[in-house]
Design a protein around this motif. Structure first.
Motif, short mmCIF file in Angstrom:
data_model
loop_
_atom_site.label_atom_id
_atom_site.label_comp_id
_atom_site.label_asym_id
_atom_site.label_seq_id
_atom_site.Cartn_x
_atom_site.Cartn_y
_atom_site.Cartn_z
N GLN A 262 90.49 98.24 102.69
CA GLN A 262 90.12 97.26 101.92
C GLN A 262 89.85 98.15 100.65
N SER A 263 90.48 97.29 99.82
CA SER A 263 91.33 97.56 98.38
C SER A 263 90.62 97.35 97.50
N TRP A 264 91.64 98.12 95.94
CA TRP A 264 90.55 97.86 94.51
C TRP A 264 91.96 98.36 94.02
N ALA A 265 92.00 97.75 92.38
CA ALA A 265 93.02 97.72 91.60
C ALA A 265 92.09 98.45 90.56
N GLU A 266 93.45 100.21 89.72
CA GLU A 266 92.43 100.12 88.59
C GLU A 266 93.04 100.65 87.83
N GLU A 267 93.05 100.19 86.44
CA GLU A 267 94.10 99.59 85.12
C GLU A 267 93.67 100.79 84.20
N VAL A 268 94.94 101.53 84.36
CA VAL A 268 95.32 102.53 83.25
C VAL A 268 94.49 102.63 81.20
#
Length: 297
Positions: free
Chosen positions: A190-196
């Protein structure tokens, strides 16, 4: 963090469980007869089980863990729902026996209620908006603040330190700055994105917004934001605060979901920081035998 209500409820549960356990072990035969000719050995076994339950509560109190406090509350609920039906079995209990079962179930239910209320109070503390909950852990590291921060701010390398992640990378450039995106993949694929959102080197702080709006976001959360802060401690060591603020998809019992999520979070984050500490100290992970002490902030 307001932990007193939860600690008070757990302490009361510890005292009550221990007293009941001792009473059953010392006078199990007499209590069994008074309740309805219940065998003495059964009462003794029940007493030993209650002392074991008390030991679990004592362990959780010694190093308060929200998730384990919720499990204790769940076991209290299980006691209530499993013993109350005994009142309906004709001929099983005497009048005194039914009264004892009812009173004990009532006390256990009250203790469980106040424990769960204490957990919810901790997770909702400082949140202005309904349905938003926050979990913040504080770890004490032997690494120097600047050395540890250098490892933490290398956002794309987080998978090197977490056994729960299979891969991680930084998109939108090689520099961890606002607008860059870290993509993580766990061992289940499973993948997810985290924005700085922000990266502040002087204060050693980073804030990340998880893109929970993505259709393939793997967690039952509508919103999620988190951050790390490293501050100097005594003798050149470091204090690391790591927090998550979330809005669960299921509003009514969202705090229960977050409380359960703290069990793996509290366990894994110690190993992650220990591995980062080893990297920042120029040592192998195997040489760092002692995990950082974890508390709540």
């Amino acid at each position: 963090m307001t932990t007193r209500p939860l600690r008070t409820a757990l302490t009361a549960n510890l005292v009550f469980s221990t007293l009941c356990g001792v009473a059953l072990i010392v006078s199990g035969r007499e209590i069994g007869v008074a309740m309805g000719a219940l065998p003495g050995w059964f009462m003794t076994v029940l007493g030993v089980g209650l002392l074991g339950f008390g030991a679990l509560i004592a362990f959780v109190l010694a190093r308060l863990r929200i998730g384990w406090a919720l499990i204790i509350s769940g076991l209290d609920l299980l006691w209530v729902v499993s013993t109350l039906p005994l009142l309906a079995v004709l001929g099983l209990l005497t009048a005194d026996g039914r009264l004892i079962v009812l009173l004990v179930a009532a006390v256990v239910a009250v203790l469980g209620f106040f424990q769960m209320r204490g957990i919810r109070t901790i997770l909702a503390e400082g949140q202005d908006e309904e349905g938003i909950y926050r979990h913040c852990v504080r770890l004490y590291s032997r690494a120097k603040p600047d050395a540890l921060w250098a490892v933490i701010r290398d956002l794309g390398s987080i998978s090197r330190y977490s056994t729960g992640l299979k891969a991680s990378r930084l998109e939108g450039g090689s520099v961890a700055e606002p607008g860059a995106v870290r993509v993580c993949t766990n061992q289940q694929g499973q993948s997810w994105a985290e924005e700085v959102v922000s990266m502040d080197d002087p204060s050693r702080t980073v804030v990340l917004r998880f893109r929970a709006e993505a259709e393939d976001f793997p967690f039952p959360l509508d919103e999620m934001i988190g951050g790390w802060t490293v501050t100097p401690a005594a003798n050149g060591t470091s204090t690391v605060d790591i927090w998550w603020s979330v809005r669960p998809t299921r509003r009514r019992l969202g705090w229960v979901l977050l409380a359960l999520m703290t069990i793996p979070l509290d366990r894994d984050i110690r190993h992650i920081v220990a591995a980062m500490e080893a990297e920042g100290s120029g040592k192998s992970a195997g040489s760092m035998m002692r995990l950082p002490v974890l508390g709540y902030c």
